[in-house]
Design a protein around this motif. Structure first.
Motif, short mmCIF file in Angstrom:
data_model
loop_
_atom_site.label_atom_id
_atom_site.label_comp_id
_atom_site.label_asym_id
_atom_site.label_seq_id
_atom_site.Cartn_x
_atom_site.Cartn_y
_atom_site.Cartn_z
N TYR A 63 -0.91 -2.13 6.34
CA TYR A 63 0.52 -1.92 6.52
C TYR A 63 0.89 -1.67 7.98
CZ TYR A 63 0.00 -1.52 1.54
OH TYR A 63 -0.33 -1.75 0.23
N THR A 65 -0.41 0.88 10.02
CA THR A 65 -0.60 2.24 10.49
C THR A 65 -1.90 2.31 11.30
OG1 THR A 65 0.53 3.10 8.55
CG2 THR A 65 -0.79 4.66 9.80
N ASN A 75 2.66 5.05 12.99
CA ASN A 75 3.08 4.41 11.75
C ASN A 75 4.29 3.54 12.07
OD1 ASN A 75 4.11 3.72 9.25
ND2 ASN A 75 3.59 5.68 8.32
N MET A 77 6.59 2.68 10.26
CA MET A 77 7.76 3.12 9.50
C MET A 77 8.42 4.37 10.09
SD MET A 77 8.00 0.90 7.27
CE MET A 77 7.05 -0.37 6.51
#
Length: 78
Positions: A63, A65, A75, A77
């Motif tokens: 993802y 990270t 991260n 996000m």
């Protein structure tokens, strides 16, 4: 324009050209080759399930990270 003005312009131009030819060119050379600098990715035999591992202890999960020595450091996000 007088003849003396033409000689003055010619002398200034020759002086500038001589100065530019005398000063060395400023070039930069890299100290390391780009391929050798930075961490190198470690190839994992088999399926790593999307994870990427590097020689400096960094890992990237599927993802995006980033982990350094097992601890999350970035991260996407956040």
């Amino acid at each position: 324009m007088k003849l003396n003005d033409s000689y003055l312009i010619l002398l200034v131009g020759l002086g500038a050209a001589a100065y530019l030819m005398k000063t060395p060119a400023k070039t930069t050379t890299p100290t390391k080759t780009p391929a050798a600098s930075g961490p190198q990715e470690i190839r994992v035999d088999g399926d790593a399930h999307g994870w990427r591992y590097f020689t400096d202890g960094t890992a990237i999960d599927p993802y995006g990270t980033y982990y350094k020595d097992g601890l999350p450091v970035w991260n996407p996000m956040m």
